[in-house]
Design an enzyme around this catalytic site. Structure first.
Site, PDB file in Angstrom:
ATOM      1  N   CYS A   1      -5.947   2.147   5.772  1.00 13.68           N
ATOM      2  CA  CYS A   1      -6.601   0.927   6.211  1.00 13.68           C
ATOM      3  C   CYS A   1      -5.966   0.481   7.537  1.00 13.68           C
ATOM      4  O   CYS A   1      -4.944   1.026   7.964  1.00 13.68           O
ATOM      5  CB  CYS A   1      -6.456  -0.156   5.149  1.00 13.68           C
ATOM      6  SG  CYS A   1      -4.779  -0.850   5.046  1.00 13.68           S
TER       7      CYS A   1
ATOM      8  N   GLU B   1       1.005   3.888   1.868  1.00 13.33           N
ATOM      9  CA  GLU B   1       1.527   4.283   3.177  1.00 13.33           C
ATOM     10  C   GLU B   1       2.683   3.386   3.604  1.00 13.33           C
ATOM     11  O   GLU B   1       3.705   3.871   4.099  1.00 13.33           O
ATOM     12  CB  GLU B   1       0.405   4.222   4.233  1.00 13.33           C
ATOM     13  CG  GLU B   1      -0.746   5.167   3.960  1.00 13.33           C
ATOM     14  CD  GLU B   1      -1.854   4.571   3.089  1.00 13.33           C
ATOM     15  OE1 GLU B   1      -2.970   5.126   3.109  1.00 13.33           O
ATOM     16  OE2 GLU B   1      -1.617   3.554   2.384  1.00 13.33           O
TER      17      GLU B   1
ATOM     18  N   CYS C   1      -2.205  -0.255   7.293  1.00  9.65           N
ATOM     19  CA  CYS C   1      -1.384   0.951   7.163  1.00  9.65           C
ATOM     20  C   CYS C   1      -1.322   1.725   8.471  1.00  9.65           C
ATOM     21  O   CYS C   1      -0.265   2.253   8.837  1.00  9.65           O
ATOM     22  CB  CYS C   1      -1.908   1.822   6.027  1.00  9.65           C
ATOM     23  SG  CYS C   1      -1.697   1.032   4.413  1.00  9.65           S
TER      24      CYS C   1
ATOM     25  N   HIS D   1       0.858  -1.189   0.000  1.00 12.27           N
ATOM     26  CA  HIS D   1       0.000   0.000   0.000  1.00 12.27           C
ATOM     27  C   HIS D   1       0.892   1.235   0.000  1.00 12.27           C
ATOM     28  O   HIS D   1       2.059   1.184   0.409  1.00 12.27           O
ATOM     29  CB  HIS D   1      -0.897   0.018   1.233  1.00 12.27           C
ATOM     30  CG  HIS D   1      -1.972  -1.018   1.205  1.00 12.27           C
ATOM     31  ND1 HIS D   1      -3.099  -0.936   1.996  1.00 12.27           N
ATOM     32  CD2 HIS D   1      -2.103  -2.173   0.495  1.00 12.27           C
ATOM     33  CE1 HIS D   1      -3.872  -1.981   1.770  1.00 12.27           C
ATOM     34  NE2 HIS D   1      -3.287  -2.749   0.865  1.00 12.27           N
TER      35      HIS D   1
END
Length: 163
Positions: free
Chosen positions: A86, A58, A89, A56
């Site tokens: 999420c 992040e 993250c 992801h």
């Protein structure tokens, strides 16, 4: 310590990074770690490009910052991200000791675009029965092995690095 001032310029940069990633066949997520001294480290969503569900934006930004800085501790840094992080993250930001997270779009905006991670939030908010429906997670008693051996060795290790 980190600044209490939110930089809309950094947040706009995270959104621009996300948009550019979409133009380059990536996912619609971008992130930016800004350290206390102003250093910037970008991250984009590379899940499908790398076949890595943990890639992801992040997490990628955190990995880039930690690798470049030679540390796992990003105390004082701010994570700017194009969308609400999420649970994975958020946990990554906590483990990295990021001091603040600032986001643009929220999880409902992401769901409207086809990125619905509500089940992941619900997993952590629900009770054991709710979690088991999504993915059972069970502790199984040891049978013929010492389940505490890694911790015993770690506790006795004089060269360990605390984190």
């Amino acid at each position: 310590m980190f600044s209490t001032t939110v930089s809309t310029d950094h947040l706009a940069a995270a959104v621009a990074i996300a948009a550019e990633n979409v133009r380059n066949a990536g996912g619609p997520f971008g992130a930016l770690i800004v350290t206390a001294d102003g250093s910037r480290f970008e991250g984009v969503n590379r899940v499908t490009a790398n076949n890595d569900p943990t890639a992801h934006a992040e997490v990628t930004a955190i990995r880039n910052a930690c690798s470049s800085l030679g540390t796992f501790d990003l105390s004082g840094a701010v994570l700017y991200t194009s969308c609400e992080p999420c649970p994975m993250c958020l946990a990554s930001a906590l483990w990295a000791r990021v001091s603040r997270v600032v986001f643009a779009a929220n999880r409902h905006d992401a769901a409207d675009a086809g990125f619905d991670d509500a089940a992941f939030y619900e997993f952590f908010e629900g009770d054991a029965a709710d979690r088991a429906r999504l993915m059972p997670v069970d502790r199984v008693p040891d049978d013929g092995f010492d389940h505490l051996e890694p911790f015993t060795l770690w506790s006795a290790l004089e060269t360990r690095v605390e984190y």
